[in-house]
Design a protein around this motif. Structure first.
Motif, short mmCIF file in Angstrom:
data_model
loop_
_atom_site.label_atom_id
_atom_site.label_comp_id
_atom_site.label_asym_id
_atom_site.label_seq_id
_atom_site.Cartn_x
_atom_site.Cartn_y
_atom_site.Cartn_z
N TYR B 170 0.83 -1.22 0.00
CA TYR B 170 0.00 0.00 0.00
C TYR B 170 0.86 1.26 0.00
CZ TYR B 170 -2.92 3.48 2.29
OH TYR B 170 -3.55 4.61 2.64
N ALA B 171 1.88 1.27 0.84
CA ALA B 171 2.72 2.46 0.92
C ALA B 171 3.57 2.61 -0.34
CB ALA B 171 3.62 2.36 2.15
N GLU B 172 3.92 1.49 -0.96
CA GLU B 172 4.69 1.57 -2.20
C GLU B 172 3.85 2.12 -3.33
OE1 GLU B 172 6.08 -2.28 -3.08
OE2 GLU B 172 8.08 -1.92 -2.30
N PHE B 173 2.61 1.71 -3.36
CA PHE B 173 1.71 2.16 -4.43
C PHE B 173 1.53 3.67 -4.37
CE2 PHE B 173 -2.55 2.60 -6.33
CZ PHE B 173 -2.30 1.99 -7.54
N TYR B 174 1.52 4.22 -3.16
CA TYR B 174 1.27 5.66 -3.00
C TYR B 174 2.55 6.44 -2.77
CZ TYR B 174 -3.74 5.26 -2.93
OH TYR B 174 -5.04 5.06 -3.31
N VAL B 175 3.69 5.84 -3.08
CA VAL B 175 4.95 6.46 -2.66
C VAL B 175 5.21 7.78 -3.37
CG1 VAL B 175 6.39 5.23 -4.30
CG2 VAL B 175 7.33 5.87 -2.09
N HIS B 176 4.70 7.93 -4.59
CA HIS B 176 4.95 9.18 -5.31
C HIS B 176 3.79 10.16 -5.16
CE1 HIS B 176 8.48 7.40 -7.00
NE2 HIS B 176 7.80 6.39 -7.48
N CYS B 177 2.80 9.82 -4.37
CA CYS B 177 1.66 10.73 -4.16
C CYS B 177 1.96 11.66 -3.00
CB CYS B 177 0.40 9.94 -3.84
SG CYS B 177 -0.13 8.89 -5.17
N SER B 178 1.06 12.61 -2.82
CA SER B 178 1.20 13.48 -1.65
C SER B 178 0.79 12.70 -0.40
CB SER B 178 0.31 14.71 -1.80
OG SER B 178 -1.03 14.34 -1.71
N TYR B 179 1.30 13.17 0.70
CA TYR B 179 1.00 12.48 1.96
C TYR B 179 -0.50 12.53 2.26
CZ TYR B 179 1.16 11.32 6.89
OH TYR B 179 0.94 10.71 8.10
N LYS B 180 -1.14 13.61 1.86
CA LYS B 180 -2.56 13.76 2.14
C LYS B 180 -3.38 12.69 1.41
CE LYS B 180 -6.25 17.07 2.13
NZ LYS B 180 -6.81 18.23 1.47
N ASP B 181 -3.03 12.48 0.14
CA ASP B 181 -3.75 11.44 -0.62
C ASP B 181 -3.54 10.07 0.00
OD1 ASP B 181 -4.59 13.33 -2.31
OD2 ASP B 181 -3.09 12.95 -3.86
N PHE B 182 -2.33 9.85 0.41
CA PHE B 182 -1.99 8.57 1.04
C PHE B 182 -2.85 8.33 2.27
CE2 PHE B 182 0.95 6.63 4.23
CZ PHE B 182 0.99 5.37 3.69
N MET B 183 -2.95 9.36 3.13
CA MET B 183 -3.70 9.19 4.36
C MET B 183 -5.20 9.12 4.09
SD MET B 183 -1.60 8.72 6.61
CE MET B 183 -2.56 8.74 8.10
N THR B 184 -5.66 9.88 3.08
CA THR B 184 -7.08 9.84 2.75
C THR B 184 -7.49 8.45 2.31
OG1 THR B 184 -6.84 12.10 2.01
CG2 THR B 184 -8.86 10.98 1.41
N ARG B 185 -6.64 7.87 1.49
CA ARG B 185 -6.95 6.51 1.02
C ARG B 185 -6.95 5.52 2.19
NH1 ARG B 185 -8.91 2.76 -0.38
NH2 ARG B 185 -8.47 1.30 -2.05
N GLY B 186 -6.02 5.71 3.11
CA GLY B 186 -5.99 4.84 4.28
C GLY B 186 -7.26 4.96 5.11
N GLY B 187 -7.73 6.21 5.28
CA GLY B 187 -8.96 6.43 6.02
C GLY B 187 -10.15 5.81 5.30
N MET B 188 -10.15 5.90 3.98
CA MET B 188 -11.25 5.29 3.22
C MET B 188 -11.25 3.79 3.39
SD MET B 188 -11.48 7.42 -0.26
CE MET B 188 -11.85 6.06 -1.31
#
Lengths: 175, 192
Positions: B170-188
């Protein structure tokens, strides 16, 4: 990342098709008839995904599904647009999770319209939870046997003698 | 009646004491048996009234048990309880059936949409995987000895088919995204 250059990934052009650009309530309103209209494509795609477990190998089936769904909703728009939108609004506004109960009246109207125009009858409420038999021309994927190691210890020959235990075995009530 | 004081005292003192004592009515214990007798003797008009039962005598003391009125017998209560429970269980069964049917209908709508949504998701997922891999190649092009998807040429899996698609973390898939997107997806993920 875990993906190396040796992994074949489809290009952007291969993956870009027109998607079904509809919101959740609209999809839900058409769900039962859509599943019936695209039953073969759905089953084919899910079977492919289940057998091969690789999204890259089921792209054609996936595109067929999207195409079928698009055609279905185009037909709906052509024939039953008003009834459909009424049903969608009812689903959207009546409950937070798009329940079907509050919208039975609009649903009846929509079902009748679809049956008259497209000839698709609404399946029973538990139709998609039942077990269905799917006739397909898809070849069965080869079953992968157990792994064979070259340096494994050779077992006994099948006709090796199996004498009784020399001193018996312990017996404690059950074993 | 006179009582002679035997204590030797001065004469003036004796007369004083004697007068006080004789003026008051001091009980003579030999004559009066108790204090009450002494009181009545002293009153001017003693009238006695004997406390007696009322005419006709006292009413009887109500000591008998008065039980509450019984509307149902014990067996009737047990039978009523069983009957009510049976009726309520039937109603509960009906309600349960309807609730289950509702849930199943919602589930079936999801099942009908699932292949279409999955096909769409697969395409988006593969697009993003390619973008991530290209991004990594672009980012690490100046690093000597770097090979994409490996640690300087050392792969994660040795025995796997090199063409097999391994889902990244999961963290690798979002590694080039912003931290906010990463956390939003985690919350979802947590919400759904």
């Amino acid at each position: 990342m875990v993906l190396t250059e040796s992994v074949n990934l489809p290009t952007e052009e291969e993956l870009t098709v027109q998607e079904v650009n509809l919101s959740g309530p609209a999809l839900k309103a058409g769900a039962f008839h859509l599943g019936k209209a695209c039953e073969f494509e759905n089953n084919e795609f899910v079977l492919c995904r289940d057998e091969l477990k690789d999204p890259r190998k089921c792209l054609a089936e996936g595109k067929a599904i999207t195409n079928c769904a698009l055609n279905f909703f185009r037909q709906i728009k052509k024939t039953c647009a008003d009834e459909f939108m009424q049903y969608v609004h009812c689903l959207d506004k009546s409950s937070p999770d798009q329940k079907f109960e509050p919208c039975r009246k609009t649903q009846t109207v929509f079902d009748k319209c679809v049956k008259d125009n497209l000839g698709i009858e609404r399946p029973p409420y538990d139709y998609y939870a039942r077990v269905h038999v799917h006739q397909t021309a898809r070849p069965r994927p080869p079953v992968e046997g157990p792994t064979v190691y070259e340096d494994a210890t050779p077992g006994l020959p099948p006709d090796a003698p199996k004498p009784e235990a020399k001193y018996g075995s312990r017996y404690l009530f059950l074993w | 009646m006179h009582r002679v004081l035997q204590i030797p005292l001065p004469s003036f003192f004796v007369s004083c004491l004697s007068s006080v004592r004789f003026e008051g009515h001091q009980p003579n214990h030999q004559f009066y048996q108790n204090k009450k007798d002494y009181f009545w003797r002293m009153s001017s008009s003693p009238s006695y009234k004997q406390d007696l039962p009322p005419p006709g005598g006292y009413s009887s003391i109500p000591f008998k048990r008065v039980p509450a009125k019984t509307f149902f017998s014990g067996w009737a209560l047990i039978g009523g309880y069983l009957g009510m429970t049976a009726g309520a269980a039937y109603l509960y069964f009906l309600n349960c059936k309807s609730v289950k049917a509702t849930e199943l209908e919602m589930k079936c709508a999801s099942f009908a949409l699932y292949p279409m949504l999955l096909a769409e998701r697969d395409r988006a997922y593969l697009k993003q995987l390619r973008k991530n891999r290209d991004e990594e190649t672009e980012l690490m092009k100046n690093v000597e000895g770097w090979k994409t998807g490996t640690w300087y040429g050392e792969p994660i899996f040795y025995t796997k088919d090199p063409d097999s698609l391994t889902d990244p973390m999961y963290a690798e898939f979002y590694v080039h995204c912003s931290y906010k997107d990463f956390m939003t997806r985690g919350g979802m993920m947590l919400m759904s």
